[in-house]
Write a protein that holds these residues in place. Structure first.
Motif, PDB file in Angstrom:
ATOM      1  N   UNK A 217      14.812  42.157 -17.336  1.00  0.00           N
ATOM      2  CA  UNK A 217      15.004  43.516 -17.104  1.00  0.00           C
ATOM      3  C   UNK A 217      15.500  44.368 -17.747  1.00  0.00           C
ATOM      4  N   UNK A 218      16.597  44.016 -18.586  1.00  0.00           N
ATOM      5  CA  UNK A 218      17.254  44.814 -19.672  1.00  0.00           C
ATOM      6  C   UNK A 218      16.488  45.120 -20.891  1.00  0.00           C
ATOM      7  N   UNK A 219      17.024  45.990 -21.516  1.00  0.00           N
ATOM      8  CA  UNK A 219      16.122  46.778 -22.474  1.00  0.00           C
ATOM      9  C   UNK A 219      15.716  45.733 -23.599  1.00  0.00           C
ATOM     10  N   UNK A 220      16.689  45.152 -24.196  1.00  0.00           N
ATOM     11  CA  UNK A 220      16.557  44.274 -25.118  1.00  0.00           C
ATOM     12  C   UNK A 220      15.992  42.936 -24.720  1.00  0.00           C
ATOM     13  N   UNK A 221      16.294  42.570 -23.698  1.00  0.00           N
ATOM     14  CA  UNK A 221      15.517  41.380 -22.918  1.00  0.00           C
ATOM     15  C   UNK A 221      14.001  41.832 -22.648  1.00  0.00           C
ATOM     16  N   UNK A 222      13.755  42.790 -21.993  1.00  0.00           N
ATOM     17  CA  UNK A 222      12.462  43.032 -21.952  1.00  0.00           C
ATOM     18  C   UNK A 222      11.346  43.348 -23.009  1.00  0.00           C
ATOM     19  N   UNK A 223      12.136  43.623 -24.328  1.00  0.00           N
ATOM     20  CA  UNK A 223      11.444  43.711 -25.633  1.00  0.00           C
ATOM     21  C   UNK A 223      11.169  42.301 -26.468  1.00  0.00           C
ATOM     22  N   UNK A 224      12.179  41.390 -26.310  1.00  0.00           N
ATOM     23  CA  UNK A 224      11.931  40.312 -27.108  1.00  0.00           C
ATOM     24  C   UNK A 224      11.347  38.953 -26.360  1.00  0.00           C
ATOM     25  N   UNK A 225      11.628  39.112 -24.810  1.00  0.00           N
ATOM     26  CA  UNK A 225      11.198  38.103 -24.040  1.00  0.00           C
ATOM     27  C   UNK A 225       9.903  37.487 -24.043  1.00  0.00           C
TER      28      UNK A 225
END
Length: 375
Positions: A217-225
């Protein structure tokens, strides 16, 4: 070179005023990667704004042939959080209307990618770059459905509207850098994802924290997950793939401050990273990160200490100290309303490690954060 400057309306307020973002787009003469850099997602974390300002000043001095691809910079990316005030404090960590952390609201395609195995099987013998474009097309198709909800008569809560605007800018990026600071007082470090240690060294930080557990749900996580999930799926099917896509969160010291050392480290780190990734193509650009030694730890090895009683924190160990198990971390000067004298409570370390984060306020209620140790 001069940037293309674009303003994007975020929200109309009850007063009629409108909140907007401003995006600075530096577009090189050569094709290449897209880099997205933002700052101040949490209201009190302002050091990244100074980093972006200095990066803009630097990019103004280079020529278009020195840049391969494009760099998008978004300072003050969350004006709602930035403008929030409580007396002398600038909290801005949560959307107070919806009681949500501003960095726990983002759309994660991987959570709804039910056909990931089928897609991977269809791409087993396809060139990596073509796989990337095919997968990105699917992600974009699903992402556009959010806009349908936004444009419907019922609309959506503001956090969904806001997250859509930011992710719409960054969804097709190759490298994403989110500039943060501690809510309290902290060292400079970065968060990274699996198999990206070599690139992490380019920033020149002393240590990095691997996000080995996260919800997306975090910005970097949502991008790379979604891309990490696709890499894992390929591996299970017998093909090793690593996409040249990376997401970073740089933690630049203390909240509510623009510490010059933290800002300088952030600026130099981003410039080094862009040079090493081939985005900046400046022949005489000096970089001392190639031989930089960096300590890597896992996020699951973080230990946060919360006050075991209400009172005042004293004799607290200094930020950046290494502690041994059993060593005193701090004392709580605890008062009471039971007709007894005040008492002092020693709190000792449960594990060896580095004190990387400490609370700004040294008056605590029971159960409030005091400091963090990582090993």
């Amino acid at each position: 070179m001069l940037p293309v400057v674009e303003s994007i309306v975020l929200r109309q307020m009850a007063s009629g005023d409108r909140l907007s973002l401003q995006v600075y787009k530096f577009i090189g003469a050569q094709p290449g990667k897209k880099v997205y850099i933002q700052s101040n997602l949490h209201g009190a974390e302002i050091a990244g704004n100074a980093v972006i300002h200095q990066l803009i000043e630097f990019f103004l001095t280079i020529n278009a042939p020195d840049l391969a691809g494009e760099i998008w910079l978004v300072p003050v990316c969350n004006p709602m959080g930035t403008n929030e005030r409580a007396h002398h404090f600038s909290p801005g960590r949560y959307c107070v209307y919806e009681a949500k952390d501003w960095n726990r609201i983002f759309w994660d395609y991987e959570k709804q990618a039910d056909d990931l195995v089928a897609f991977t099987k269809s791409q087993l013998h396809v060139d990596v770059e073509v796989v990337r474009q095919n997968y990105l097309t699917i992600i974009k198709q699903q992402f556009t459905k959010i806009l349908e909800k936004i444009n419907s008569p019922s609309c959506v809560p503001y956090t969904e509207l806001f997250s859509y605007k930011l992710q719409n800018l960054s969804l097709d990026a190759d490298y994403l850098i989110d500039l943060h600071s501690s809510t309290d007082k902290a060292l400079d470090y970065l968060y990274y994802f699996r198999n990206r240690e070599d690139s992490a060294k380019y920033f020149g930080f002393d240590f990095g924290i691997l996000l080995d557990k996260y919800d997306g749900d975090a910005f970097d996580e949502a991008f790379i997950k979604p891309w990490l999930a696709l890499e894992a799926c390929f591996k299970e099917l017998g093909r090793e793939i690593k996409f040249d896509m990376e997401a970073w969160t740089l933690e630049l010291g203390t909240g509510m401050q623009m510490n010059p050392d933290s800002v300088a480290k952030g600026v130099q780190g981003v410039k080094n990273y862009l040079a090493q990734k081939g985005v900046l193509q400046i022949p005489d650009f000096s970089d001392d990160t190639k031989t930089h030694e960096m300590t890597f730890v896992s996020s699951s090895n973080r230990k946060k200490y919360y006050a075991i009683a209400g009172g005042m924190i004293q004799s607290r160990i200094k930020l950046g100290s290494y502690v041994k198990t059993g060593e005193k971390l701090y004392q709580i000067l605890s008062f009471n309303k039971e007709g007894k004298l005040p008492n002092v409570i020693d709190v000792c370390a449960q594990q060896d490690g580095l004190v990387y984060d400490v609370a700004t306020n040294q008056a605590v209620n029971e159960g409030e954060f005091v400091l963090g140790v990582i090993s």
